[in-house]
Motif scaffolding. Sequence first.
Motif, PDB file in Angstrom:
ATOM      1  N   SER A  60       0.838  -1.208   0.000  1.00 39.46           N
ATOM      2  CA  SER A  60       0.000   0.000   0.000  1.00 39.46           C
ATOM      3  C   SER A  60       0.869   1.253   0.000  1.00 39.46           C
ATOM      4  O   SER A  60       0.528   2.255  -0.642  1.00 39.46           O
ATOM      5  CB  SER A  60      -0.958   0.002   1.190  1.00 39.46           C
ATOM      6  OG  SER A  60      -0.248  -0.033   2.401  1.00 39.46           O
ATOM      7  N   LYS A  61       2.006   1.231   0.675  1.00 41.30           N
ATOM      8  CA  LYS A  61       2.913   2.394   0.675  1.00 41.30           C
ATOM      9  C   LYS A  61       3.529   2.620  -0.696  1.00 41.30           C
ATOM     10  O   LYS A  61       3.670   3.764  -1.140  1.00 41.30           O
ATOM     11  CB  LYS A  61       4.007   2.214   1.727  1.00 41.30           C
ATOM     12  CG  LYS A  61       3.501   2.351   3.141  1.00 41.30           C
ATOM     13  CD  LYS A  61       4.623   2.226   4.136  1.00 41.30           C
ATOM     14  CE  LYS A  61       4.072   2.348   5.554  1.00 41.30           C
ATOM     15  NZ  LYS A  61       5.143   2.257   6.549  1.00 41.30           N
TER      16      LYS A  61
ATOM     17  N   ALA B 193       0.848   4.117  -2.927  1.00 40.65           N
ATOM     18  CA  ALA B 193       0.628   5.524  -2.573  1.00 40.65           C
ATOM     19  C   ALA B 193       1.756   6.398  -3.130  1.00 40.65           C
ATOM     20  O   ALA B 193       1.508   7.497  -3.638  1.00 40.65           O
ATOM     21  CB  ALA B 193       0.514   5.682  -1.060  1.00 40.65           C
TER      22      ALA B 193
ATOM     23  N   ARG C 159       1.358   9.384  -5.966  1.00 42.96           N
ATOM     24  CA  ARG C 159       1.818  10.763  -5.749  1.00 42.96           C
ATOM     25  C   ARG C 159       2.713  11.219  -6.895  1.00 42.96           C
ATOM     26  O   ARG C 159       2.620  12.353  -7.359  1.00 42.96           O
ATOM     27  CB  ARG C 159       2.574  10.878  -4.422  1.00 42.96           C
ATOM     28  CG  ARG C 159       1.674  10.874  -3.217  1.00 42.96           C
ATOM     29  CD  ARG C 159       2.427  11.140  -1.928  1.00 42.96           C
ATOM     30  NE  ARG C 159       3.004  12.486  -1.921  1.00 42.96           N
ATOM     31  CZ  ARG C 159       4.154  12.807  -1.349  1.00 42.96           C
ATOM     32  NH1 ARG C 159       4.873  11.892  -0.727  1.00 42.96           N
ATOM     33  NH2 ARG C 159       4.588  14.042  -1.381  1.00 42.96           N
TER      34      ARG C 159
END
Length: 86
Positions: A7-8, A11, A15
Amino acid sequence: MNNKFTSKQRAHIQRVKELPCSVCDAPGPSDAHHIKQHRQYTVVALCKDCHQGPVMGWHGQKRMWAITKMDELDALDVTIERLQNS
């Protein structure tokens, strides 16, 4: 090598895709160009032309890269700076 993103990682890539192009400053959304496959944090924000364009793009003749005198690490530096300032 595992192709599943955490998930990081997802993300971070999202971005990067929201940034303008790190080579020509075209407004986002951008592609997330991986400098090295399977390295999710070394991605560069690139517009379609600077990424995959047959003449200007990294995967083409790289003319925009030559005009701006940039390589992938220069573009990564721009991407990281913009991420820190956003």
